[in-house]
Structure formats: structure tokens, C-alpha cells
Design a protein around this motif. Structure first.
Motif, short mmCIF file in Angstrom:
data_model
loop_
_atom_site.label_atom_id
_atom_site.label_comp_id
_atom_site.label_asym_id
_atom_site.label_seq_id
_atom_site.Cartn_x
_atom_site.Cartn_y
_atom_site.Cartn_z
N LEU A 176 40.16 8.49 -4.96
CA LEU A 176 39.68 8.76 -6.31
C LEU A 176 40.13 7.75 -7.35
CD1 LEU A 176 40.04 12.65 -6.42
CD2 LEU A 176 37.96 11.30 -6.15
N PRO A 177 41.38 7.23 -7.32
CA PRO A 177 41.76 6.27 -8.36
C PRO A 177 40.85 5.04 -8.42
CG PRO A 177 43.71 7.05 -7.20
CD PRO A 177 42.52 7.58 -6.45
N LYS A 178 40.19 4.74 -7.31
CA LYS A 178 39.28 3.61 -7.28
C LYS A 178 38.01 3.87 -8.09
CE LYS A 178 36.72 0.69 -3.99
NZ LYS A 178 36.43 0.46 -2.54
N TYR A 179 37.61 5.15 -8.18
CA TYR A 179 36.34 5.50 -8.82
C TYR A 179 36.53 6.22 -10.16
CZ TYR A 179 34.68 4.50 -4.10
OH TYR A 179 34.42 3.89 -2.89
N VAL A 180 37.52 7.08 -10.24
CA VAL A 180 37.76 7.83 -11.48
C VAL A 180 39.20 7.62 -11.94
CG1 VAL A 180 35.96 9.56 -11.12
CG2 VAL A 180 38.19 9.89 -10.07
N GLY A 181 39.62 6.38 -11.95
CA GLY A 181 40.99 6.08 -12.35
C GLY A 181 41.31 6.47 -13.77
N PHE A 182 40.29 6.65 -14.61
CA PHE A 182 40.53 7.06 -15.99
C PHE A 182 41.08 8.48 -16.09
CE2 PHE A 182 36.17 8.00 -14.86
CZ PHE A 182 35.98 9.30 -15.30
N LEU A 183 40.93 9.28 -15.00
CA LEU A 183 41.48 10.62 -14.98
C LEU A 183 42.96 10.64 -14.61
CD1 LEU A 183 38.58 12.60 -13.24
CD2 LEU A 183 39.12 12.51 -15.68
N GLY A 184 43.43 9.61 -13.95
CA GLY A 184 44.81 9.53 -13.52
C GLY A 184 45.01 8.38 -12.56
N ASP A 185 46.25 7.93 -12.43
CA ASP A 185 46.52 6.77 -11.59
C ASP A 185 46.92 7.14 -10.17
OD1 ASP A 185 48.92 7.90 -12.25
OD2 ASP A 185 49.90 6.05 -12.89
N THR A 186 46.92 8.43 -9.82
CA THR A 186 47.23 8.85 -8.46
C THR A 186 46.15 9.82 -7.97
OG1 THR A 186 48.56 10.79 -9.07
CG2 THR A 186 49.71 8.67 -8.94
N GLN A 187 46.11 9.98 -6.66
CA GLN A 187 45.13 10.89 -6.06
C GLN A 187 45.31 12.31 -6.55
OE1 GLN A 187 42.74 9.82 -4.10
NE2 GLN A 187 42.01 11.52 -2.86
N PHE A 188 46.54 12.78 -6.61
CA PHE A 188 46.80 14.16 -6.98
C PHE A 188 46.42 14.43 -8.43
CE2 PHE A 188 49.70 17.77 -8.04
CZ PHE A 188 49.18 18.68 -7.14
N LYS A 189 46.68 13.48 -9.32
CA LYS A 189 46.29 13.65 -10.72
C LYS A 189 44.77 13.76 -10.87
CE LYS A 189 50.25 11.11 -12.59
NZ LYS A 189 50.70 9.87 -13.27
N ASP A 190 44.05 12.90 -10.17
CA ASP A 190 42.59 12.95 -10.25
C ASP A 190 42.04 14.26 -9.70
OD1 ASP A 190 42.55 10.44 -11.37
OD2 ASP A 190 42.26 9.40 -9.47
N LEU A 191 42.64 14.73 -8.60
CA LEU A 191 42.19 16.00 -8.01
C LEU A 191 42.41 17.17 -8.97
CD1 LEU A 191 43.47 15.67 -4.33
CD2 LEU A 191 41.10 15.84 -5.07
N CYS A 192 43.57 17.20 -9.62
CA CYS A 192 43.85 18.29 -10.56
C CYS A 192 42.89 18.24 -11.75
CB CYS A 192 45.29 18.21 -11.04
SG CYS A 192 46.51 18.63 -9.77
N ALA A 193 42.56 17.05 -12.21
CA ALA A 193 41.62 16.92 -13.33
C ALA A 193 40.23 17.40 -12.92
CB ALA A 193 41.57 15.47 -13.80
#
Length: 674
Positions: A262-279
Motif C-alpha cells: 500500500l505505501p507504494k500506491y496510497v503513501g499519503f495515508l501513511g508510510d507503513t502498511q499497517f497505517k494505510d490499512l487502518c486508514a
């Protein structure tokens, strides 16, 4: 239904038309003047009842549909019991899909995230006791509170919205725990790499895990009761089947998101996989809950009369729960017993699958290079977690495919019992005979004779046992993934069968009670002549409330909360047992040959096998009174005959009612034209 009392009427069994009984509106006080059918229809926002029946969210009415057109009178029309379309069921249950995305994030990435913070496996197992603990305490309590809620726009929606807000806050704070704690302690000069800061981060993360589980259980309790309240009594099995499909879809969305970088595609949501998933989970949960709350209307709970006057306090809460457990219907008690055994095995499978697959993936690399640096181990296990999430994705796809296709091969047993025992009620079986002459669709021929929901559920539990027994011998990622994919079949039935059985029991009972109240109201009860009280509830409402209190009838919130206790309590047993087994068999992180999770999962399979035996005790065919069977088969009854004088012996449901259930389901799900 509107708060005003509709005209009393009775049905001519030869013509099927309603006729008004003696007693006009003019003879009553103006405050109690009765509404005609057009007033009743206009209160629902429609020109007439026929407009209501042809709503896009209600299946088109047909001659012989005992739930829509064949009413005893227009005043007895209950839009909440009209056969609903597939679109209505989707909107009703879509919120549970958003909730499942949040669950999938916690299930697939929660354990690896806590391990990455430095938590040991044995302590992690104790952390996950938060889920069953909150399920045991929160869901019954939320169910009780929502049962007593009297807000105009619904009993369940306030808890759905409030729990959603708390869940979103918990997910976001959990994902950014390291940064929040590090920045806060950094203000006081603490080194972010110090041992004290790391321990503080772990403690704060564990606290947010507990808050998250309490919030999620609040949402889940409200959504499940929301489905029971808003789905018609004769479509509870179909509604829960739809819910299981949407849960499967939510699983797929969550696990696909966990597998993609996910950080590769929606990095604006967070800089780690877990952050992007929670968002992503927060966005999905918020949007789906809002959709259900805005587009699905609940019954006005103020029409039910004042809430039960329960004593406050923890002891009073547990006393009421224990009383409710004692008076559970036998069918629901049997389901709870099955769930108690089964969830001892389901819990480790759900929480440790990604770690189990990940360790199998990482073992060859650890054997090749047993002296990896901490950074190298973090990268290896991050990739291993993604591989484990892919296995959960296969599991979710199997579950969704089962949820989509299996219902068409199973006779809708628990949707086939008519709601009866109310004199002159619109919910009786008088219109069922005409279903025998309806044209059958191709979906009707897919049903496998003798393949009932109960048997499918039992076979799936046995399949789970064999799959989990093989986990101890699996040494390749591919074989382990196949095993996890197979138990997706079990998971599909677990999301469908118990909820369908319980919801059908609750909804039929509630429909009978509402119809009995309506019948008593329209029969000219003396209590109707009293003016409404100042608090907005009439004396008649208070009398009905007193009668229900005397009969000790529990509402959906409490019963579903008790059912969830049967799911959550064994998870505490599984958590403690897992912690002990991990303490005995686990090896330090980065050491090859650690098969402790496989041992835990295999022992859980034994508990699920025991639950399969208890499923055998569940009643397979619904039972109805003998007199109602004759009514359903002959299609005739004496509307003036008192129901209280009828016999109460029970027999198996007649074939005509099963035919009707098949046709109602196939019509609702046969296409997108509704």
C-alpha cells in the motif's frame, strides 16, 4: 406502524377482502379517532398501500403472496413484514462488510504489528484476550441498552454511529502509537530508542487494542440486532445469508489491501502498511455504516411503549443476563452450545493464520542464514506477513464463493415457518396455498433434496477438523494455503447458519407479539379509551409493557448478546490455552523449526469436531402447530375462531410452506430487476 390505532377488521375467507367491523371513528373521542387506510399509507409517505408494495426495496407483490397483498385489511399492512428485494437486503447488511474490513485488518496484521513492537508470543496471546473479553461483556450490555433506547430514528443506529466513531479513533491511534508516544516522551527528553520508551509504546498499543475491541463489539452488537429488527420474519435466513456474503466481500477487500504494498500506491495515508490499512478500514467502516443508517428506516421505538425499568449497576446487569440465559428458547440454547465448542478452535485459526503461514515461508531463509540482523529479520517477516495475508485472501475468496452459491443448493428451512397464532393477522398462512401453483424458476431445481442448512453446517465443522489436523505436517506454503482455503467453507457456514437460526426464532416471535398487540388494539380493548399519558405513552402501552414484563420476553439485543457470549467466552479459554502452549513449544524469533502455532491450531480442530456432534442435536425441521398446518394446506380458516381455543400440538412443517419459502427466496434473489 403508526401510533394511532387502525380500524378493526376481519377477513372474509371466501373473498379474501377485509370488511370493517362495527364501531366507527365517530363514536370515539377525537384524540383516539381511528385512521383510514389512506391516512395510514400517507403516514408512510406514499399515496396508497399499493405504492408502498411497489417500492424499489420491496419485491413486487403478487397474487397469493401471504406477506404483501393477501392482508386481512389495508389497516393491517405492515411494511416491515413485506417481502423485501435483494437491494434492500444489501443496504441493510452492507455495514457489516465495512466492519469486517476493520476486523480483517486486526486479524491479519494485528499479531505481526505487536510482534514488531517487541511483544512475545505468549504475551501477545494474552493481549488478544481483549476481543473475547469485550465480546462477553460489551455485546450483551450494548444489546440491553439498545433494546431500551427510545430515540425517534431507531434503537440500533445511535450505537452503530457511536461505536463507529470510537472504532475509527482506535484504529488511527493504534497505527500511529509509535510516533505519538515517541513525540510525547521526546518532549521530556526521552530517547526514542531507549528501553523505557519501547516498553511504553507496547503498553499504549495494548491499551488501544482493548479500546478497539470494545468499540468494534459495540458496532457489531448494534448491526446484528439492526438486521433482525429490519428484515421480515420470513426472510431472516436470506438476510443473514446476504450478511455472510457481504462479510466475505469485506474479508476479500481487507486481505487484498493487506497483500498489496500500500505505501507504494496510497503513501499519503501513511508510510507503513499497517497505517494505510487502518486508514482504509476507517473509511470503509464509516461509509458503509452511514449508508445503512441513512437508507434503511427502523421502526419507531417510541411506539413500543416505555423501556423496561431495569435496576442500574453491574450486579443487576449480570443478574438479568443469567435470567435471560435460563429462559432462552431450546433452539437458541443448542446453537449457543455449538458456538461455545467451535470458537475454541476458530479463535487461533483466525488470529494466528498469517503468522503460521509466515513462519513456514521464513523457515528456509532462517535455516540458510541463522544469524540475520534485526533489520533483516524485520524485512523477512514483513514479506512473510504479506504471504500469510495472501493465504487469508484465498480463505476469504473460498468463503465468499460458498456464501454466494451454497444458499441456492440448500432449502430455506428456517425461512419456511409462517408467523401465525394471531386471530385475523396478516401474518397467517392463509395465502400460502397459492404458492403451490406458482411457476417455478430454474433456481428451484438447484436445491439438493435432504441438504439442509443444519447438515451443511455440521459437515463444514468436520472439514475444519481434518484441515487443522494437517497443519502440523504442512511444510510448504502452498499446502498450508490450501488448508486455510478449505476452512473458508466452514467460515462461510459459521457466518450464516447460527445467525439464521437465531434470527428466525427472534423475528417470528416478535412478529407474533406485534400482530397480537395490533389485534388487541383493533378489537376495542377498554384500555384504548384512556387518553395518552403526558410522557407520550398510552395506558394501553403500559399495560402491554407490563404483560411483556410478566411474560419475561427478551428482545433481540439481549438474545444476540448472549449468543455472542457463547462465541466470546470460549475464546478466553483458547487464549489462555494458547499462551500456555506457546510458552512450552515456541522458540525465539528468528529461530527455525518453530511449529507452536500449528500445534495450537490442530488442538483447536478437535474442539470444532466436538461442536459438530452438538449440531446434530439442533432441530432440523421447523415445527408449527397442527391447526396451522391444516390451515396452510387447506387454505381456509374461520376468522372468527379464537386462537386461544386451538390445540397446541406440533408437527413438521407442511410441504406447501417449504414451497412458498423457496419461491419467495428465488423471486427476491433471481435478478436485479428489483
Amino acid at each position: 406502524m403508526p401510533s394511532s390505532i387502525a380500524d378493526s377488521s376481519e377477513c372474509d375467507p371466501r373473498s379474501g377482502q377485509g370488511r370493517t367491523t362495527s364501531g366507527s371513528n365517530a363514536s370515539r373521542p377525537s384524540s383516539l379517532r381511528l385512521k383510514d387506510s389512506s391516512d395510514t399509507a400517507r403516514e408512510y409517505g406514499h399515496g396508497d398501500v399499493r405504492d408502498t408494495e411497489q417500492s424499489p426495496l420491496i419485491s413486487p407483490a403478487r397474487e397469493g403472496d401471504g406477506f404483501v397483498e393477501n392482508q386481512t385489511s389495508l389497516e393491517n399492512f405492515d411494511e416491515f413484514q413485506a417481502t423485501k428485494s435483494v437491494w434492500y437486503l444489501i443496504l441493510l447488511t452492507i455495514s457489516i462488510g465495512g466492519l469486517q474490513i476493520a476486523w480483517s485488518v486486526e486479524l491479519s496484521n494485528g499479531s505481526p504489528y505487536l510482534l514488531s513492537l517487541g511483544l512475545s508470543k505468549s504475551l501477545m496471546a494474552l493481549v488478544w484476550i481483549a476481543g473475547p473479553l469485550s465480546g462477553t461483556l460489551v455485546q450483551p450490555y450494548v444489546g440491553m441498552l439498545s433494546d431500551n433506547c427510545r430515540i425517534r430514528w431507531g434503537k440500533r443506529k445511535p450505537f452503530m454511529l457511536g461505536g463507529t466513531a470510537a472504532t475509527v479513533a482506535s484504529l488511527l491511534f493504534l497505527a500511529w502509537t509509535k510516533e505519538i508516544v515517541g513525540c510525547f516522551l521526546g518532549l521530556f527528553g526521552a530517547d526514542r530508542d531507549s528501553e523505557g520508551v519501547k516498553v511504553t509504546i507496547i503498553v499504549v498499543a495494548v491499551v488501544w487494542v482493548y479500546i478497539l475491541d470494545f468499540a468494534i463489539n459495540t458496532v457489531q452488537a448494534a448491526i446484528r440486532a439492526f438486521i433482525v429488527d429490519c428484515a421480515p420474519a420470513h426472510q431472516q435466513e436470506a438476510a443473514n445469508s446476504m450478511a455472510s456474503r457481504i462479510v466475505g466481500f469485506g474479508n476479500i477487500v481487507g486481505y487484498v489491501a493487506g497483500y498489496v504494498k500500500l505505501p507504494k500506491y496510497v503513501g499519503f495515508l501513511g508510510d507503513t502498511q499497517f497505517k494505510d490499512l487502518c486508514a482504509i478500514a476507517s473509511i470503509a467502516l464509516t461509509s458503509t455504516v452511514l449508508l445503512s443508517c441513512l437508507l434503511i428506516r427502523e421502526r419507531d421505538p417510541r411506539l413500543e411503549g416505555p423501556p423496561a425499568r431495569d435496576r442500574a449497576g453491574v450486579l443487576a446487569f449480570f443478574a438479568k443476563i443469567f435470567k435471560s440465559i435460563k429462559r432462552l428458547p431450546p433452539q437458541i440454547k443448542n446453537v449457543c452450545l455449538v458456538q461455545f465448542c467451535a470458537w475454541i478452535g476458530f479463535f487461533p485459526m483466525l488470529f494466528y493464520t498469517s503468522s503460521y503461514i509466515g513462519e513456514i515461508y521464513a523457515e528456509p531463509y532462517l535455516e540458510e542464514n541463522p544469524h540475520m540482523t534485526p533489520d533483516e529479520l524485520d524485512k523477512l517477516y514483513e514479506q512473510a506477513t504479506r504471504i500469510g495475508t495472501f493465504a487469508l485472501l484465498i480463505f476469504a475468496i473460498t468463503s465468499l464463493a460458498t456464501n454466494v452459491f451454497l444458499p441456492f443448493f440448500i432449502a430455506p428451512t428456517y425461512d419456511s415457518q409462517p408467523v401465525t397464532n394471531v386471530e385475523g393477522s396478516a401474518l397467517g398462512p392463509a395465502g400460502l396455498k397459492k404458492y403451490e401453483d406458482e411457476e417455478k424458476t430454474w433456481l428451484h431445481h438447484l436445491i439438493i433434496p435432504g441438504f439442509t442448512l443444519r447438515r451443511a453446517w455440521m459437515f463444514s465443522q468436520i472439514l475444519f477438523f481434518f484441515a487443522m489436523s494437517c497443519t502440523v505436517i504442512a511444510r510448504s506454503v502452498e499446502f498450508a494455503t490450501v488448508l486455510i482455503g478449505l476452512v473458508g467453507i466452514t467460515w462461510a457456514l459459521t457466518l450464516w447458519a447460527p445467525w439464521a437460526i437465531i434470527s428466525a426464532e427472534i423475528s417470528r416471535r416478535d412478529a407474533r407479539l406485534r400482530a397480537q398487540k395490533k389485534h388487541n388494539a383493533s378489537s376495542g380493548d377498554a384500555a384504548l379509551r384512556n387518553s395518552p399519558s403526558l410522557d407520550g405513552y398510552s395506558d394501553q402501552d403500559q399495560g402491554v409493557d407490563a404483560q411483556e414484563e410478566k411474560e419475561e420476553v427478551d428482545q433481540a439485543g439481549v438474545i444476540l448478546g448472549i449468543h455472542n457470549m457463547a462465541i466470546a467466552a470460549p475464546q478466553i479459554i483458547a487464549t489462555v490455552a494458547s499462551s500456555i502452549l506457546f510458552r512450552i513449544f515456541q522458540k525465539p524469533r528468528g529461530t527455525p523449526g518453530d511449529h507452536s502455532i500449528a500445534i495450537v491450531m490442530a488442538l483447536g480442530g478437535v474442539a470444532v469436531l466436538i461442536s459438530a456432534w452438538f449440531i446434530h442435536r439442533i432441530r432440523e425441521e421447523p415445527l408449527v402447530p397442527e391447526d396451522d398446518i391444516s390451515v396452510a394446506e387447506e387454505g381456509e380458516s374461520d376468522a372468527g375462531h379464537s386462537v386461544h381455543s386451538r390445540s397446541r400440538s406440533y408437527e413438521q412443517l407442511p410441504r406447501v410452506s417449504l414451497e412458498r419459502a423457496n419461491l419467495v427466496r428465488n423471486t427476491s434473489f433471481g435478478g436485479a430487476e428489483y
